[in-house]
Design a protein around this motif. Sequence first.
Motif, short mmCIF file in Angstrom:
data_model
loop_
_atom_site.label_atom_id
_atom_site.label_comp_id
_atom_site.label_asym_id
_atom_site.label_seq_id
_atom_site.Cartn_x
_atom_site.Cartn_y
_atom_site.Cartn_z
N GLY A 183 0.78 -1.23 0.00
CA GLY A 183 0.00 0.00 0.00
C GLY A 183 0.81 1.27 0.00
O GLY A 183 0.25 2.37 0.17
N LYS A 184 2.12 1.16 -0.20
CA LYS A 184 2.96 2.35 -0.23
C LYS A 184 4.25 2.06 -0.99
O LYS A 184 4.51 0.92 -1.39
N PHE A 185 5.06 3.12 -1.19
CA PHE A 185 6.35 2.97 -1.86
C PHE A 185 7.40 2.47 -0.87
O PHE A 185 7.40 2.85 0.30
N VAL A 186 8.31 1.64 -1.38
CA VAL A 186 9.42 1.12 -0.57
C VAL A 186 10.71 1.34 -1.35
O VAL A 186 10.78 1.02 -2.54
N GLY A 187 11.73 1.88 -0.69
CA GLY A 187 13.01 2.12 -1.34
C GLY A 187 14.01 1.02 -1.06
O GLY A 187 13.98 0.39 0.01
N PHE A 188 14.93 0.79 -2.02
CA PHE A 188 15.93 -0.27 -1.88
C PHE A 188 17.36 0.26 -1.92
O PHE A 188 18.31 -0.49 -1.75
N THR A 189 17.51 1.55 -2.19
CA THR A 189 18.81 2.21 -2.13
C THR A 189 18.63 3.49 -1.31
O THR A 189 17.50 3.87 -0.96
N ASP A 190 19.73 4.15 -1.00
CA ASP A 190 19.62 5.40 -0.23
C ASP A 190 18.73 6.41 -0.95
O ASP A 190 17.85 7.04 -0.35
N PHE A 191 18.96 6.54 -2.26
CA PHE A 191 18.14 7.46 -3.04
C PHE A 191 16.69 6.99 -3.07
O PHE A 191 15.75 7.78 -2.96
N GLY A 192 16.49 5.66 -3.22
CA GLY A 192 15.14 5.11 -3.27
C GLY A 192 14.38 5.30 -1.98
O GLY A 192 13.18 5.59 -1.98
N VAL A 193 15.07 5.14 -0.83
CA VAL A 193 14.42 5.31 0.47
C VAL A 193 13.94 6.76 0.64
O VAL A 193 12.82 7.01 1.10
N LYS A 194 14.79 7.71 0.25
CA LYS A 194 14.42 9.12 0.37
C LYS A 194 13.25 9.46 -0.56
O LYS A 194 12.33 10.19 -0.19
N THR A 195 13.31 8.91 -1.80
CA THR A 195 12.23 9.18 -2.76
C THR A 195 10.92 8.56 -2.29
O THR A 195 9.85 9.18 -2.40
N ALA A 196 10.98 7.34 -1.75
CA ALA A 196 9.78 6.67 -1.26
C ALA A 196 9.14 7.47 -0.13
O ALA A 196 7.92 7.62 -0.06
N GLU A 197 9.98 8.00 0.75
CA GLU A 197 9.46 8.80 1.86
C GLU A 197 8.74 10.04 1.35
O GLU A 197 7.66 10.41 1.85
N THR A 198 9.29 10.67 0.31
CA THR A 198 8.67 11.86 -0.27
C THR A 198 7.35 11.51 -0.94
O THR A 198 6.33 12.18 -0.72
N TRP A 199 7.34 10.46 -1.75
CA TRP A 199 6.13 10.08 -2.49
C TRP A 199 5.03 9.59 -1.55
O TRP A 199 3.85 9.80 -1.81
#
Length: 251
Positions: free
Chosen positions: A58-74
């Motif tokens: 039900g939400k975005f999940v990041g797998f790299t440092d950049f992905g984690v930050k982007t997921a948190e924003t989205w």
Amino acid sequence: MASSFLCLLFISLSTADGFMTYRLSRCDFNSTELKDIQFTDSYYYNMIEIIRFDSNVGKFVGFTDFGVKTAETWNNIPARLASMRAQKGTYCKSNIDVRYHKLTSKSARPTVKLHSTTPLSSHHPAMLVCSVFDFFPSKIKVSWHRDGQEVTSDVTSTEEMEDGDWYYQTHCYLEYTPRSGEKISCKVEHASLEKPLITDWDPSSDSSMPESERNKLAIGASGLILGLILSLAGFIYYRRKARGRILVPTN
């Protein structure tokens, strides 16, 4: 039977160094019900997945440092989350309804091949294999019959195995002790068939049988036929001779 509909959307940006980014949207399902559908939307950079939306989570999940930050924003953008959560119904289900119907309404007739092989155990001296290929859908019934009666003992079967091209195959084994003059058949029942497909076992056509054994079988069959012909000829000759005789009464 688990099924899946894949929709690939590639948006690539390349530089002189060969870096590439792309997006993969996927629908996995085993029925047309929403509860049985999973939607995933993944973003890749240089073949590494950096962020994913999963309808089961039900939400975005990041797998790299950049992905984690982007997921948190989205995840903090309600409109974006609501749109992604709706994709399971608006994007997946609308496509699945069409494709699932097309898949389940089609069928492919099986092909059947019989051959002999080495028995798995020492209980019987012979074993037959009924191999069924290229059928769809996967549900099928394969059975052995001896002189018209279904055999329920010493019979084993494999599961329906995927060929990777939407078709299936399965194999049914019969361990047995041969009887003179018997008829052995493999019976296949499938949705693509109007009536059961029955294939009789013919030892003379078995390519797995050694040539010497096939020659012996052919010689034996030829001898039997020749014996019947000679017997019939002798009987006809006897009848003709009997008609030409004159019986003389004796005191």
